[in-house]
Design an enzyme around this catalytic site. Structure first.
Site, mmCIF file in Angstrom:
data_model
loop_
_atom_site.group_PDB
_atom_site.id
_atom_site.type_symbol
_atom_site.label_atom_id
_atom_site.label_comp_id
_atom_site.label_asym_id
_atom_site.label_seq_id
_atom_site.Cartn_x
_atom_site.Cartn_y
_atom_site.Cartn_z
ATOM 1 C CG ASN A 112 -0.355 0.612 2.340
ATOM 2 O OD1 ASN A 112 -0.448 1.972 2.382
ATOM 3 N ND2 ASN A 112 0.024 -0.056 3.240
ATOM 4 C CG PHE A 116 -0.853 8.962 7.157
ATOM 5 C CD1 PHE A 116 -0.726 7.761 7.386
ATOM 6 C CD2 PHE A 116 -0.023 9.908 7.978
ATOM 7 C CE1 PHE A 116 0.228 7.320 8.215
ATOM 8 C CE2 PHE A 116 0.837 9.463 8.781
ATOM 9 C CZ PHE A 116 1.333 8.000 9.025
ATOM 10 C CB SER A 174 3.324 5.655 7.262
ATOM 11 O OG SER A 174 3.126 5.517 6.004
ATOM 12 C CG ASN A 176 2.872 4.345 1.973
ATOM 13 O OD1 ASN A 176 3.696 3.949 1.018
ATOM 14 N ND2 ASN A 176 2.090 3.629 2.644
ATOM 15 C CB THR A 177 3.725 10.515 5.106
ATOM 16 O OG1 THR A 177 2.231 10.222 5.272
ATOM 17 C CG2 THR A 177 3.831 12.003 5.406
ATOM 18 C CE LYS A 209 2.239 -0.040 13.053
ATOM 19 N NZ LYS A 209 0.837 -0.102 12.281
ATOM 20 C CG ASN A 240 3.860 1.124 9.743
ATOM 21 O OD1 ASN A 240 3.246 0.552 8.725
ATOM 22 N ND2 ASN A 240 3.491 2.217 10.191
#
Length: 335
Positions: A112, A116, A174, A176-177, A209, A240
């Site tokens: 993915n 967010f 994450s 993805n940011t 996390k 994560n």
């Protein structure tokens, strides 16, 4: 087989993100879910030593499934001992361009790059404030992509959810940011923990996390900062999704960018968990996540040092009945 499991298989005909959105909408109407929270065998119950969280099962739902806190009470009916919602950011944001969610069926994995996507803190808190809390509900907070002060976003998120959440997760891992994982660096993490530690948490437990891609030096740095600046933390969630792409991957989507979760993440995330457990030596609660799809996986995470675990990606392939299967097998195991 649960009716919900049949539905989960049928809904996989849809593209991944459409299937996820449809699943949450159906569950929000009570469609496909058991009627009530199950009575779990008492031997499954655990109390996390530092946070004091009391769980009817050590198996929880990881953040990412219910980003907007729409169905935590419903998910509790599948046998989860706790449910984590989010990631929520102060302002609503659409996330990254689609397509951004990919099934790797041959690998029992998911990639993915959602970014967010969520309805924002106000919506999340309205939902959170109305819950019955049939099981402990955690709120996973993050920073907006365009924020000029990301640490301030975490403080805002913590203070927004604290009156209503049973625990809070600070998600700095994450992939993805852009730049978010930089908050795991020693200086940035020191600043983050100092400011978040001063936030009004209403006495709620808080977890950090972290990523599975930390090397030995990175793990040592995180543990050092957590020990020196994070005494107020209850624990860590490890881990994560990963940016790594094992050579064993077979699926056509293996080259997509984003975070990889599911079966290929189990071994590396468990090794990172064990390293954190050795370094922290019982000083913090540890929640193990990454690739869990069986009772044997849960036992392996617990043996590596976790006090509880979380899963999500396995539900894509096994359906929600997996949770009760795991609970039964854990309860049936010799003491």
């Amino acid at each position: 087989m649960m009716l919900a499991d049949l539905g989960a298989r049928a809904i996989r005909i849809l593209p991944p993100e459409a299937a996820h959105v449809a699943t949450v909408r159906l569950l929000s109407k009570g469609i496909g879910a058991p009627a009530r929270v199950p009575q779990l065998p008492p031997r499954l119950a655990v109390t996390l030593p530092k946070s004091g969280l009391k769980l009817a099962s050590p198996v929880g739902l990881a953040a990412g499934f219910d980003k907007n806190c729409d169905v935590p009470d419903v998910m509790a009916r599948f046998g989860f001992g706790f449910v984590e919602c989010g990631t929520v950011t102060p302002k609503p944001q659409p996330g990254n361009p689609k397509p951004r969610l990919f099934r790797l069926e041959e690998d029992r994995a998911v990639i993915n790059r959602m970014g967010f996507n969520n309805n924002g803190l106000d919506y999340f808190v309205r939902r959170l404030s109305r819950l019955s809390h049939a099981v402990p509900v955690g709120a996973n907070v993050g920073a907006n992509k365009d924020s000029e002060d990301r640490i301030a976003d975490y403080v805002t998120g913590i203070e927004g959810v604290a009156p209503y959440a049973d625990y809070i997760t600070i998600n700095i891992s994450s992939p993805n940011t852009p730049g978010l994982r930089g908050l795991q660096d020693k200086a940035s993490l020191t600043a983050l923990l100092a400011r978040c530690g001063a936030a009004d948490r209403k006495g709620k437990p808080a977890f950090l996390k972290v990523a599975p891609d930390l090397d030995a030096d990175g793990i040592a740095d995180v543990c050092g900062v957590v020990r020196s600046e994070g005494a107020w933390l209850s624990g860590l969630i490890i881990s994560n999704t990963t940016l790594a792409r094992p050579a064993s991957l077979k699926s056509a989507a293996k080259g997509e960018t984003g975070g990889l979760s599911g079966a290929p993440l189990f071994d590396p995330s468990t090794e990172v968990l064990a390293r954190f457990a050795r370094a922290l030596d019982g000083a913090f609660d540890l929640i193990g996540a990454g690739g869990i799809a069986s009772a044997a996986h849960v036992r392996a995470k617990l043996a590596a040092g976790a006090h509880a675990v979380q899963l999500y990606s396995a539900l894509v392939y096994e359906g929600p009945g997996l949770v009760q299967t795991i609970n039964r097998e854990l309860a049936a195991a010799p003491a």
